[in-house]
Design an enzyme around this catalytic site. Sequence first.
Site, PDB file in Angstrom:
ATOM      1  N   SER A   1       0.826  -1.209   0.000  1.00 18.76           N
ATOM      2  CA  SER A   1       0.000   0.000   0.000  1.00 18.76           C
ATOM      3  C   SER A   1       0.862   1.261   0.000  1.00 18.76           C
ATOM      4  CB  SER A   1      -0.909   0.036   1.233  1.00 18.76           C
ATOM      5  OG  SER A   1      -1.770  -1.078   1.241  1.00 18.76           O
TER       6      SER A   1
HETATM    7  N1  SAH Z   1      -0.958  -4.772   4.201  1.00 19.80           N
HETATM    8  C1  SAH Z   1      -0.335  -5.086   2.943  1.00 19.80           C
HETATM    9  C2  SAH Z   1      -1.228  -4.715   1.779  1.00 19.80           C
HETATM   10  C3  SAH Z   1      -1.203  -5.751   0.720  1.00 19.80           C
HETATM   11  S1  SAH Z   1      -2.433  -5.594  -0.539  1.00 19.80           S
HETATM   12  C4  SAH Z   1       1.031  -4.446   2.835  1.00 19.80           C
HETATM   13  O1  SAH Z   1       1.319  -3.545   3.636  1.00 19.80           O
HETATM   14  O2  SAH Z   1       1.831  -4.847   1.998  1.00 19.80           O
HETATM   15  C5  SAH Z   1      -3.796  -6.504   0.129  1.00 19.80           C
HETATM   16  C6  SAH Z   1      -3.556  -7.928   0.534  1.00 19.80           C
HETATM   17  O3  SAH Z   1      -4.811  -8.487   0.915  1.00 19.80           O
HETATM   18  C7  SAH Z   1      -3.022  -8.816  -0.581  1.00 19.80           C
HETATM   19  O4  SAH Z   1      -1.834  -9.428  -0.158  1.00 19.80           O
HETATM   20  C8  SAH Z   1      -4.140  -9.830  -0.815  1.00 19.80           C
HETATM   21  O5  SAH Z   1      -3.685 -11.115  -1.191  1.00 19.80           O
HETATM   22  C9  SAH Z   1      -4.819  -9.848   0.537  1.00 19.80           C
HETATM   23  N2  SAH Z   1      -6.214 -10.321   0.534  1.00 19.80           N
HETATM   24  C10 SAH Z   1      -7.180 -10.135  -0.391  1.00 19.80           C
HETATM   25  N3  SAH Z   1      -8.330 -10.747  -0.032  1.00 19.80           N
HETATM   26  C11 SAH Z   1      -8.086 -11.336   1.185  1.00 19.80           C
HETATM   27  C12 SAH Z   1      -8.878 -12.140   2.075  1.00 19.80           C
HETATM   28  N4  SAH Z   1     -10.140 -12.468   1.827  1.00 19.80           N
HETATM   29  N5  SAH Z   1      -8.274 -12.577   3.223  1.00 19.80           N
HETATM   30  C13 SAH Z   1      -6.984 -12.281   3.507  1.00 19.80           C
HETATM   31  N6  SAH Z   1      -6.196 -11.528   2.698  1.00 19.80           N
HETATM   32  C14 SAH Z   1      -6.730 -11.072   1.543  1.00 19.80           C
END
Ligand code: SAH
Length: 216
Positions: free
Chosen positions: A66
Site C-alpha cells: 500500500s
Molecule cells: N498490508 C499489505 C497490503 C497488501 S495488498 C502491505 O502492507 O503490503 C492486500 C492484501 O490483501 C493482498 O496481499 C491480498 O492477497 C490480501 N487479501 C485479499 N483478499 C483477502 C482475504 N479475503 N483474506 C486475507 N487476505 C486477503
Amino acid sequence: MILKDLPKHKGLRNQLVNTIERKGIKNKNVLEALSKVPRHMFMDSGFMDFAYQDKPFPIGADQTISQPYTVAFQTELLEVKSGDKILEIGTGSGYQTAILIELNAVVYSVERQKELYTKTKIFLPKVGYVPKKLIFGDGYIGMKENAPFDGIIVTAGAPFVPKPLLSQLKIGGRLVIPVGEGTQIMTLYIRKGEKNFEKHEFGDFRFVPMLKDSNK
Ligand code: SAH
C-alpha cells in the site's frame, strides 16, 4: 532483498514522513513508526529506488504494498495504544504489520495468497518484526479463536463489510475498512455496544480487491 538500512535510506524516509505529514497525518506515534520501518526491505530489489516515494508498488502474486500515506491514514484511524490486540486482514508484504508492531501492538494477520503468506512469514522476523500470529486463510471470517480485538484493519478493498469482523471487535474497538468495488470509501466502525456501531466515512481510496476464500 537488501537487508541493510543505510543513512541514505533513513534520509529518504524522513523526507517521506514530511510529505505524509504535509498531506494531513498528525499522530506523532504513527509518523515515528513510518520513520523507523525500512520500507525498501519490503520490496523486490528491482523497485528499491521507489521505496520512499509515496506510491503503492507491486509485491508479486498480483498484489501491491500500500501507499505509505494510505498506511498512515488507516493506522491513524485505528488509534493504536501500546499493547492493543490488532487483527490485520491482508498481510501482503508485511509492511503494515511492521508499522503496527512499531506501535507496540500485538498483531494477528491473515493472508489468502499462499506465496505471499509464506514469503512474509519468513521475512518479518529477519527484519526484527515478530507478529503474534500469521495465518494463511480467508479474512472474511476474521480470526474467531483470538477474538475480541481492540482494532481490526482491512488492507484490501471489501465489496461489503464482513459481519464476523464487526462481531470480533471489543466494545470500544475500531474496524478500519475500505468499502466498495472499483474505488473504496475508507470507513471506520466503532463498537459502542453489543449491537450498536457508530459509522464514519472518510475519502476515496483504491485498493486491490478483497477476494473470497484462500488461494493455494
Ligand atoms: N498490508 C499489505 C497490503 C497488501 S495488498 C502491505 O502492507 O503490503 C492486500 C492484501 O490483501 C493482498 O496481499 C491480498 O492477497 C490480501 N487479501 C485479499 N483478499 C483477502 C482475504 N479475503 N483474506 C486475507 N487476505 C486477503
